[in-house]
Motif scaffolding. Structure first.
Motif, PDB file in Angstrom:
ATOM      1  N   ILE A 132       0.782  -1.073  -0.079  1.00  0.00           N
ATOM      2  CA  ILE A 132       0.054   0.130  -0.193  1.00  0.00           C
ATOM      3  C   ILE A 132       0.851   1.269  -0.024  1.00  0.00           C
ATOM      4  CG2 ILE A 132      -1.657   1.211   1.166  1.00  0.00           C
ATOM      5  CD1 ILE A 132      -2.788  -1.143   2.436  1.00  0.00           C
ATOM      6  N   ILE A 133       1.707   1.290   1.102  1.00  0.00           N
ATOM      7  CA  ILE A 133       2.556   2.401   0.982  1.00  0.00           C
ATOM      8  C   ILE A 133       3.606   2.685  -0.157  1.00  0.00           C
ATOM      9  CG2 ILE A 133       4.418   1.257   2.359  1.00  0.00           C
ATOM     10  CD1 ILE A 133       3.371   5.097   2.571  1.00  0.00           C
ATOM     11  N   GLU A 134       4.239   1.650  -0.649  1.00  0.00           N
ATOM     12  CA  GLU A 134       5.002   1.704  -1.973  1.00  0.00           C
ATOM     13  C   GLU A 134       4.141   2.125  -3.111  1.00  0.00           C
ATOM     14  OE1 GLU A 134       8.268   1.907  -2.033  1.00  0.00           O
ATOM     15  OE2 GLU A 134       8.213   1.551  -0.017  1.00  0.00           O
ATOM     16  N   ARG A 135       2.897   1.598  -3.102  1.00  0.00           N
ATOM     17  CA  ARG A 135       2.036   2.195  -4.421  1.00  0.00           C
ATOM     18  C   ARG A 135       1.646   3.754  -4.048  1.00  0.00           C
ATOM     19  NH1 ARG A 135      -3.057  -0.515  -7.486  1.00  0.00           N
ATOM     20  NH2 ARG A 135      -3.547   1.079  -8.732  1.00  0.00           N
ATOM     21  N   GLY A 136       1.774   4.022  -2.889  1.00  0.00           N
ATOM     22  CA  GLY A 136       1.381   5.509  -2.556  1.00  0.00           C
ATOM     23  C   GLY A 136       2.605   6.227  -3.204  1.00  0.00           C
ATOM     24  N   PHE A 137       3.644   5.977  -2.622  1.00  0.00           N
ATOM     25  CA  PHE A 137       4.808   6.684  -3.312  1.00  0.00           C
ATOM     26  C   PHE A 137       5.028   6.532  -4.814  1.00  0.00           C
ATOM     27  CE2 PHE A 137       6.461   6.440   1.049  1.00  0.00           C
ATOM     28  CZ  PHE A 137       6.787   7.863   1.337  1.00  0.00           C
ATOM     29  N   GLU A 138       4.623   5.610  -5.310  1.00  0.00           N
ATOM     30  CA  GLU A 138       4.655   5.428  -6.817  1.00  0.00           C
ATOM     31  C   GLU A 138       3.702   6.262  -7.656  1.00  0.00           C
ATOM     32  OE1 GLU A 138       4.181   1.289  -7.468  1.00  0.00           O
ATOM     33  OE2 GLU A 138       6.240   0.700  -6.785  1.00  0.00           O
ATOM     34  N   GLU A 139       2.475   6.342  -7.069  1.00  0.00           N
ATOM     35  CA  GLU A 139       1.514   7.300  -7.537  1.00  0.00           C
ATOM     36  C   GLU A 139       1.549   8.668  -7.191  1.00  0.00           C
ATOM     37  OE1 GLU A 139      -0.620   6.052  -9.863  1.00  0.00           O
ATOM     38  OE2 GLU A 139      -0.547   3.858  -9.558  1.00  0.00           O
ATOM     39  N   GLY A 140       2.445   9.100  -6.235  1.00  0.00           N
ATOM     40  CA  GLY A 140       2.639  10.438  -6.078  1.00  0.00           C
ATOM     41  C   GLY A 140       1.393  10.803  -4.889  1.00  0.00           C
ATOM     42  N   TRP A 141       1.002   9.933  -4.245  1.00  0.00           N
ATOM     43  CA  TRP A 141      -0.442  10.110  -3.248  1.00  0.00           C
ATOM     44  C   TRP A 141       0.606  10.553  -1.900  1.00  0.00           C
ATOM     45  CZ3 TRP A 141      -2.610   4.771  -4.122  1.00  0.00           C
ATOM     46  CH2 TRP A 141      -3.261   4.679  -5.368  1.00  0.00           C
TER      47      TRP A 141
END
Length: 498
Positions: A132-141
């Motif tokens: 969840i957190i790594e996708r958050g960084f990847e997506e710029g969230w």
């Protein structure tokens, strides 16, 4: 939560690991991410159980049961299953400032208390959290979110480990002006220099620290409060102080031959290795090299395991890990029921790597080191051990007895002591006038009640391992957050921090 029948339809799947013999050739993280479709099915395994002990964070039989930061695990598992990743990230950040850290290095007591784990492999909570957190960084969230207003109050946080960073993040979000003091040359405390690179890559720490700096937190490195600057200076310059210095006094092994060269504390080994790796990719030689050496690690746990993985990457000649306790059972014992932490036999990355290189698990159980043996020139060349029997305690002595005739000598060029810690170093507390709580065996901590965190000095608070003793990263974050809440209450008379 999730899919009502998901736990019956899908098998547990966690991050895939690179093969041990390949990953020991570098210092990169060895976990490879799962595809989103697999993560959704893992989220689907979360049952609508109605008794989610996974996020309780209780102490049962002296061990963590469930998540000490009270992550809303069933909620974000359900959101991942429904492909609502941004919402899952919002729920994750409500309770955890640094899921990118806990998703990598936390031993996951949440999984030990998962209801599904009573009969089946538990939900892959840690894998989902990190995803969840790594996708958050990847997506710029994940972006800097500075406070809209400042209170004008100033707070000094001493120590930049997980407790100190969590405390600083929370106090800054309340609008206070926060300065974090760190005695090392890089921010992160135990996260930076106590945990090896292959377990937690250091740019992951820098990424979060940079966000905190954007939000207004000030960081001061190479500054040891109590030595570089007097603690009294902080009392004069800040409205409040929070001590988060960790538990850094290592437990020694005072047996014959302890003075020999080649015997080191585990953290001395790990700290120097990571610093040299970051400074020069180990080219400066400013570390303890295990290359071509007979290495013995005394003590298990995460620190001992990290010494194993580091020694293997150096190219050690042999590798053994002594644990005085008996080998745990493969399944829960009758006196270790759910939702307690399962005290079962586990193979961590260092054990697997040692086995891949040397053909066997490096651990030796129920064994005690009784003497270090020198070569006549002040250098370590071997050590002597004896087996112990835990079924025969000594009256008025240890809970085990030595097995007659079990003495053995082991070749050893390097020994790393991973025997735990006795508590924090005292200069800061002594200079500030903070009361120290003494315990048996030279153990001591800064006195402050859990849930209140205020020390004997009204505007000085303490949180994390320096207050509670050596513990888990999730307890450190929990205490850092709660200490921030109580510090905010002290400064403002009320608080809105959780």
């Amino acid at each position: 939560m999730g899919k009502p029948t998901g736990f019956k339809e899908y098998a547990r799947e966690t991050y895939h690991e690179r093969a041990p013999k390949l990953r020991i050739l570098d210092w990169n993280e060895f976990n490879e991410p799962l595809e989103p479709k697999h993560l959704r099915t893992q989220g689907a395994r979360c049952m609508d159980c109605g008794i989610p002990f996974c996020h309780t964070g209780e102490l049962i039989a002296g061990m963590a049961a469930g998540c000490p930061v009270h992550n809303l695990i069933p909620e974000w598992n359900d959101l991942v299953y429904h492909d609502q990743w941004h919402e899952a990230l919002d729920r994750l950040h409500k309770t955890n400032n640094f899921p990118e850290f806990t998703g990598r290095v936390c031993p996951a007591p949440c999984e030990g208390s998962c209801t599904l784990g009573i009969t089946s492999p538990p939900v892959a909570i840690k894998t989902i959290e990190k995803s969840i957190i790594e996708r958050g960084f990847e997506e710029g969230w994940v972006k800097a979110n500075p406070p809209r207003e400042r209170t004008g109050k100033t707070v000094a946080v001493i120590g930049s480990g997980p407790a100190g960073l969590a405390c600083a993040a929370q106090l800054n979000s309340a609008g206070h002006l926060v300065t974090v003091f760190e005695r090392a040359d890089r921010i992160g405390g135990l996260l930076m220099y106590g945990i090896p690179q292959m377990k937690l890559e250091k740019d992951i720490i820098d990424r979060r620290v940079n966000l905190l700096a954007e939000e207004g937190v000030k960081f001061v490195t190479n500054c040891e409060v109590g030595k570089t600057i007097p603690a009294e200076t902080l009392k004069n310059d800040f409205d409040a102080i929070v001590i988060c210095t960790g538990s850094t006094r290592p437990r020694d092994l005072n047996i014959p031959g302890r003075e020999l060269k080649g015997i080191h504390y585990a953290m001395e080994f790990l700290h120097a290795n990571t610093k040299s790796l970051l400074d020069s990719e180990l080219k400066d030689g400013q570390y303890i090299s295990a290359k071509g050496k007979h290495v013995i690690v005394i003590g298990g746990g995460d620190t001992g395991n990290d010494c194993l993985g580091t020694s293997v990457r150096h190219g050690c000649k042999s590798l053994v890990n002594f644990e005085i306790v008996p080998q745990p059972p493969e399944e829960r014992a009758a006196n270790n029921p759910w939702p307690q932490w399962p005290k079962t036999f586990k193979v961590d990355y260092g054990h697997a790597e040692g086995a891949a290189v040397f053909g066997r698990d490096p651990r030796e159980f129920s064994i005690e080191t009784v003497e270090f043996i020198g070569d006549g020139n002040g250098n370590l060349k071997a050590l002597k051990t004896v087996l112990v029997d835990w079924t025969k305690p000594v009256a008025g002595g240890p809970p085990f007895s030595k097995v007659p005739g079990s003495e053995k000598e082991w070749p050893a060029d390097l020994v790393f002591l991973a025997l735990g810690f006795l508590g924090p170093e005292h200069p800061v507390a002594e200079q500030l006038g903070v009361k120290i709580r003494e315990a048996r065996g030279a153990m001591s901590w800064f006195e402050a009640d859990y849930g209140k965190y205020q020390t004997s000095v009204p505007n000085v608070f303490a949180a994390g391992d320096c207050r509670r003793g050596q513990s888990l990263i999730v307890w450190a974050i929990n205490e850092g957050r709660e200490a921030a809440r109580e510090c905010d209450r002290f400064l403002m008379g009320t608080t809105k921090l959780p």
